[in-house]
Design an enzyme around this catalytic site. Structure first.
Site, mmCIF file in Angstrom:
data_model
loop_
_atom_site.group_PDB
_atom_site.id
_atom_site.type_symbol
_atom_site.label_atom_id
_atom_site.label_comp_id
_atom_site.label_asym_id
_atom_site.label_seq_id
_atom_site.Cartn_x
_atom_site.Cartn_y
_atom_site.Cartn_z
ATOM 1 N N CYS A 177 57.553 23.857 -18.203
ATOM 2 C CA CYS A 177 57.639 22.442 -17.815
ATOM 3 C C CYS A 177 57.927 22.393 -16.317
ATOM 4 C CB CYS A 177 58.716 21.714 -18.621
ATOM 5 S SG CYS A 177 60.374 22.389 -18.377
ATOM 6 N N THR A 178 58.269 21.235 -15.795
ATOM 7 C CA THR A 178 58.445 21.071 -14.348
ATOM 8 C C THR A 178 59.572 21.927 -13.778
ATOM 9 O OG1 THR A 178 57.708 18.785 -14.592
ATOM 10 C CG2 THR A 178 58.711 19.390 -12.491
#
Length: 328
Positions: A177-178
């Site tokens: 994810c980020t």
């Protein structure tokens, strides 16, 4: 303005006194002119903030003074302008909302994979690579061969797992994810469902872009970020995307040329979803934003609050002057 440090941070750790932590943390942010939002919950802390180098260092020092947060995970990038308008600390049930109470990364989660080792893992044909972010984030960039779960929010991810993954069939699962928080919680979910080999990218995409050279990178496109930069490129600099202020979807310069796009009101993503009443409200907001800009003020954030208070004081002073004049 000098270069602004943008700092994304999180840590899963039991914070039984998280409610009492809120005000002192907010006071520290305000004192150091750090803007952005931090979330506190019993399961930990999460958020992205921005400020000068000194301001961010002071905030991190404050957080690390708590033994529970001494090794808080954080990633930094830089921007020429402040990407946030306000300083906020919010109390939440979860620091990233999955919606399943019994999933606790503090008790069990997958194996961290350092950015330098990530390419080898995801190049393994036995590895199922899953992007745990939302649809609109994935549209502008992801890792080569990553699976898009087509979720609108993180709460939908458990359903995707139930309908598409099988611990007997998918022996090796890697997620990202980020900044690392969603994929870490995702690994806790999969471990609870009986998956054995579960991995997640330590520090998320942002750390990967920071540490892995472009020529060796398996990242494709840009990385969506939750601030006014909208997206960053491989150099962690502001990318080529803007944002529709109506629906918050990322848009390109070509998207702005489409007939559905009206600045501050709609884009091709939301044109058919926004009501006429909403469009009228957005149009008024855009008008006020333009007026504030012409006067050299921000339409939102602490600066806007100060301007509103100043205008209120002027009106009260004018009323008081008029009242005294009438009494003479």
């Amino acid at each position: 303005m000098s270069q602004i440090v943008v700092c994304a941070m999180y840590k899963f750790v039991t914070l039984e006194d998280f409610e009492a932590m809120r005000q002192p943390l907010l006071d520290t942010m305000i004192k150091n002119n750090v803007k952005g939002t931090l979330l506190l919950a019993n399961e930990g802390i999460n958020g992205t903030v921005a400020g000068t180098r000194e301001s961010i260092d002071n905030l991190l020092a404050y957080l690390k003074a708590d033994p529970r947060l001494v090794d808080i995970d954080y990633k930094e990038s830089y921007h020429q302008e402040m990407p946030f308008y306000r300083s906020k600390v919010k109390l939440k049930k979860e620091i990233v909302t999955l919606g399943i109470d019994e999933i606790d990364p503090n008790k069990i989660c997958g194996k961290y994979v350092e950015p330098k080792d990530w390419n080898d893992l995801i190049s393994d044909p036995e590895t199922v690579l899953i992007d745990t972010r939302n649809e609109y984030e994935i549209e502008i960039g992801t890792f080569k061969n990553a699976i898009n779960p087509h979720t609108e929010n993180f709460r939908e991810f458990p359903q995707y797992v139930d309908e598409n993954l099988d611990p007997k069939k998918h022996k090796k699962v890697a997620m990202f994810c980020t900044g690392g928080i969603r994929c870490e919680k995702s690994t806790a979910l999969l471990k609870a469902k009986g998956f054995d080999e579960v991995y997640h990218l330590k520090g998320g995409i942002l750390k990967y872009l920071e540490e892995v050279p472009k020529e060796k990178s398996m990242w494709q496109g840009e990385c969506f970020v939750f601030d006014s930069r909208v997206a960053v490129n491989h150099d962690l600099e502001k990318g080529n995307y803007d944002q529709c202020f109506a629906c918050r979807m990322p848009i390109t310069e070509d998207d702005k040329k489409r007939p559905e796009y009206v600045k501050g009101i709609s884009c091709h993503h939301c044109y058919d979803k926004v009501t006429e009443k909403q469009k009228a409200r957005f149009a008024e907001r855009e008008k006020q934003s333009q007026l504030a800009a012409e006067k050299g003020f921000s339409h939102v954030g602490d600066e806007a609050k100060k301007l509103a208070q100043l205008n209120k004081q002027k009106k009260q002073q004018a009323k008081e002057a008029a009242r005294k004049k009438a009494q003479q």
